[in-house]
Design a protein around this motif. Structure first.
Motif, mmCIF file in Angstrom:
data_model
loop_
_atom_site.group_PDB
_atom_site.id
_atom_site.type_symbol
_atom_site.label_atom_id
_atom_site.label_comp_id
_atom_site.label_asym_id
_atom_site.label_seq_id
_atom_site.Cartn_x
_atom_site.Cartn_y
_atom_site.Cartn_z
ATOM 1 N N SER A 65 0.833 -1.196 0.000
ATOM 2 C CA SER A 65 0.000 0.000 0.000
ATOM 3 C C SER A 65 0.874 1.255 0.000
ATOM 4 C CB SER A 65 -0.911 0.016 1.218
ATOM 5 O OG SER A 65 -1.585 1.256 1.310
ATOM 6 N N PRO A 66 0.613 2.187 -0.922
ATOM 7 C CA PRO A 66 1.378 3.435 -0.936
ATOM 8 C C PRO A 66 0.793 4.499 -0.006
ATOM 9 C CG PRO A 66 -0.080 3.381 -2.820
ATOM 10 C CD PRO A 66 -0.297 2.079 -2.076
ATOM 11 N N PHE A 67 -0.270 4.144 0.732
ATOM 12 C CA PHE A 67 -0.969 5.097 1.579
ATOM 13 C C PHE A 67 -0.510 4.965 3.030
ATOM 14 C CE2 PHE A 67 -4.050 3.659 -1.725
ATOM 15 C CZ PHE A 67 -4.030 4.805 -2.502
ATOM 16 N N SER A 94 1.764 2.717 -8.105
ATOM 17 C CA SER A 94 1.786 3.327 -6.770
ATOM 18 C C SER A 94 1.654 4.835 -6.856
ATOM 19 C CB SER A 94 3.075 2.957 -6.027
ATOM 20 O OG SER A 94 3.105 1.591 -5.697
ATOM 21 N N ARG A 127 -1.408 7.163 -5.334
ATOM 22 C CA ARG A 127 -1.162 8.263 -4.395
ATOM 23 C C ARG A 127 -1.715 9.581 -4.910
ATOM 24 N NH1 ARG A 127 4.001 5.958 -4.018
ATOM 25 N NH2 ARG A 127 4.782 7.562 -5.460
ATOM 26 N N ASP A 128 -1.588 9.812 -6.218
ATOM 27 C CA ASP A 128 -2.005 11.087 -6.812
ATOM 28 C C ASP A 128 -3.468 11.089 -7.242
ATOM 29 O OD1 ASP A 128 0.633 11.776 -6.468
ATOM 30 O OD2 ASP A 128 1.199 11.420 -8.564
#
Length: 292
Positions: A12-14, A35, A39-40
């Motif tokens: 998870s990039p969060f 990723s 995120r963006d």
């Protein structure tokens, strides 16, 4: 039947949502690119976050679409989904149910477990959502369950009348589909429901944006509409009753709620009390009038 698609996994990039992300992407996809897109908020498809205890479906991290406890996949993890089940106090044994919007299928699994005599038809617009059905442990289609890809409003136009319960929980990244929030859809619903049928709609976000839908429901169902706020989730539920003689006996329903609590494991007594309170306050009528 085609085998289920293999899911692409990445960490998870969060920061606020640890675990792993499950994506409908080919194995050769670039994890760093995906990723960054997640995120963006440039990633255009639904995705799943699995933290080892819960598996949740998102279109955007700002709005969770569905959640499942992995150890108890048939349990309703979100409060608003639990309260959508209030229909069983009015129609304990529906023969035909339709659901517009699949999400992670939590309501489908709960209905299938507790309502063995009910035929369930599910209409989901996004094929990517349906492609996650195995990730959320949804059973295969059979004589009691049919999950179809398509537009829910268009399906309803040609559906056979006599639907006992219609549940609508159809959101994407932009909100509730416009075709499900207009007078035509509400009129079609009233025409397709059984004489004592019910409609339940999940309204996520600011209730003010649904004034037109609430007004259309009040018109289609001759004022037999209750809007119930769900404090824990920030949602509202709209309940509409097709029975021209609808006059709820709240004391009797409270008794039924205690029996249903034992069967479903849900706090139906508290839910029924909240629904009765909302009916007395006439929140639907007040909200519609305030936005005119």
């Amino acid at each position: 039947m085609l085998p289920p698609p293999a899911l692409f996994e990445l960490p998870s990039p969060f920061i606020t949502e640890p675990g792993r992300v499950l994506l409908l992407e080919p194995p050769e996809a670039d994890a760093d690119t995906l990723s960054a897109a997640l995120r963006d908020e440039r990633y255009a498809r639904p995705f799943v976050i699995d933290d080892g205890e819960h598996r949740s479906l998102y279109f955007s991290l700002r709005l969770i679409q569905s959640a499942m406890r992995i150890r108890t996949p048939n349990a309703l993890a979100l409060r608003y989904t639990q309260m959508m089940m209030l229909f069983v106090l009015f129609i304990p044994r529906p023969r035909r149910m339709a659901l517009i919007g699949l999400g992670g299928g939590s309501i489908v699994k709960a209905c299938r477990q507790h309502l063995p005599g009910t035929a369930l038809t599910v209409i989901e617009l996004d094929p990517d959502v349906i492609a996650f059905r195995d990730a959320f442990m949804l059973p295969p289609d059979d004589a009691r369950l049919s999950i179809r890809q398509g537009d829910g409003a268009a399906w309803l136009e040609t559906a056979a009348p006599g639907i006992d319960v219609l549940l609508v929980d159809a959101f994407n990244g932009a909100g509730l589909a416009p075709s499900l929030a207009d007078a035509r859809f509400l009129d079609d619903t009233a025409a397709r429901l059984a004489r004592r049928g019910m409609l339940v709609i999940n309204l996520a976000g600011d209730i003010g944006q649904y004034a037109g839908l609430i007004s259309a429901a009040l018109s289609a169902f001759d004022d037999r509409v209750i809007v119930l706020p769900i404090r824990d989730d920030g949602n509202h539920l709209l309940f509409a009753f097709n029975d021209p003689a609808f006059r709820p006996d709240w004391r009797r329903l409270q008794q039924q709620a205690h029996a249903a609590q034992a069967r479903y494991g849900l706090d139906f007594p508290a839910f029924a009390e909240a629904l009765a309170h909302a009916a007395r306050l006439r929140l639907a009528q007040r909200e519609a009038a305030a936005r005119r």
